[in-house]
Enzyme design. Sequence first.
Site, PDB file in Angstrom:
ATOM      1  N   THR A   1       2.340  -3.045   6.603  1.00 29.84           N
ATOM      2  CA  THR A   1       1.147  -1.599   7.128  1.00 29.84           C
ATOM      3  C   THR A   1       0.530  -2.294   7.793  1.00 29.84           C
ATOM      4  O   THR A   1      -0.694  -2.122   8.493  1.00 29.84           O
ATOM      5  CB  THR A   1       0.891  -1.211   5.310  1.00 29.84           C
TER       6      THR A   1
ATOM      7  N   ALA B   1       0.144  -1.623   0.416  1.00 31.95           N
ATOM      8  CA  ALA B   1      -0.259  -0.067  -0.494  1.00 31.95           C
ATOM      9  C   ALA B   1       0.840   1.098   0.489  1.00 31.95           C
ATOM     10  O   ALA B   1       0.306   2.157  -0.526  1.00 31.95           O
ATOM     11  CB  ALA B   1      -1.159  -0.070   1.136  1.00 31.95           C
TER      12      ALA B   1
ATOM     13  N   ASP C   1      -0.402 -10.680  -1.169  1.00 31.50           N
ATOM     14  CA  ASP C   1       1.436 -10.490  -0.284  1.00 31.50           C
ATOM     15  C   ASP C   1       1.404 -11.364   1.125  1.00 31.50           C
ATOM     16  O   ASP C   1       2.596 -11.723   1.309  1.00 31.50           O
ATOM     17  CB  ASP C   1       1.790  -9.383  -0.145  1.00 31.50           C
ATOM     18  N   THR C   2       1.105 -11.850   2.141  1.00 30.39           N
ATOM     19  CA  THR C   2       0.685 -12.382   3.458  1.00 30.39           C
ATOM     20  C   THR C   2       0.937 -13.692   2.692  1.00 30.39           C
ATOM     21  O   THR C   2       1.854 -14.319   3.357  1.00 30.39           O
ATOM     22  CB  THR C   2      -0.005 -11.706   3.808  1.00 30.39           C
TER      23      THR C   2
END
Length: 472
Positions: free
Chosen positions: A257, A11, A235-236
């Site tokens: 983030t 982000a 992404d995780t």
Amino acid sequence: MKTYLAVDIGASGGRHMLGWVQDGHIHTEEIYRFENGMQQKDGQLLWDVERLVKEIITGMQRAGQAGHRPVSVGIDTWGVDFALLDAQGNVVGDTVAYRDSRTDGMDTKLEQTLPFRDLYARTGTAKQPFNTLYQLMAVPKADIEKAQRCLLLPEYFAYRLCGVMGSEYTIASTTALLNAQTRDWDREVLRAAGIPDRLFPQKPVLPGTVLGRLTPKVQAQVGYDCDVVLPAAHDTGSAFIAIPARDDHAVYLSSGTWSLLGVELDQPLTDPKASDAGFTNEGAYLGRIRLLKNIMGMWILQSIRRENNKAFSYDEMADMAQRAGQTDNPYPGLFDVADNRFMAPDNMTDEIKRALQDAGFAAPRDLSGLLRAVYRSLAEGYRVAIRDLEAVTGTAFTSINIVGGGSRDQVLNQMTADALNLPVYAGPAEGTALGNLICQMIAAGDVKNQQQARDMLRKGTNVKEYLPRTDR
């Protein structure tokens, strides 16, 4: 030398990481880095997806200019956000960011046709105002009627590279539209929400699937051709692949983030106990499940830094928090970092002060005291999440393994070890890009499987240990 290119977009920024296998180790080199952020337009928070596509192309060009011809490229991003496409493959409407308030009241509206308890039993997704489900319900009717396909953002970016549309399991699992048992789109949920079936025509594929080759236009722009692979596009999901855990009773924390804390399971947990504890079931490599809790994470510190005109580095902010705890009368305040009031406040600093006062604490006297409260509250949030995770899974955990940019924060890592009374293993910091690369390397046969990749990382990556202090 056979190389691979991971494009990891968060982000607040993105990076292109080149990776290769040599002498039994996975090596990486950062090729390009760029900034990202939400923009205000006509009262909404939006992503500039066209600029992001240009940044993706620029980074690929840089790889070619440096003499590399990667075998493949894979893109991962944050979850839930999407692009609607018309019959010609053009974007319909604006690409609204997940922190926008357009979803207010959508959960209540859905309750009229599908109670949340039933929704959770089907999808295993914790209720969050930004879930793709609620976002799609908030899209103007005219845009929905025009749209023929919905692609999550990493899928859209991959489409822009190769001209092929595909859905990927880990990113699809963030939508609250995927059935946790079948790993396919839940048509009952779509109907209950009034979302057309045509937007999701294909069952999501597993990470590591080759989507296609670069289009002639993109080849001309970057100077080479390669496969476009769908990695763990969330992404995780990629970050969890690259966690070099030491045993089967380790908790994973992807710290960026967002802080996403949880474990990998073979099957989802969609019972009321998991729902009431606020856990979400998301896709993992090989069709497994990541049972997670979303915690606001470094977004809070990013916002505070921005509100102070970036006068302090993150290391300086960490030092301020640490020194504030070494005074004769340290500020004692704590607040709930999982509270959605911190999603997109007008001013994060003021919102934290209000939260502290709501919790019965006087406002901190200075920035150092406020930062101490943030750090302690993050560590406490992790402690509560692990306590709840143990209750839901029936497992006693032995360590916490942190990857992502937040793993560099030595002060927070030590506070976390102290709060949890568990050892913390921090690193690799570029875990998401590494997981993306590992997906590509396994698909190409350079790495045998995920376990081999984790073994390689454990031996070749700088992972720092933090033990709980007994002199606190």
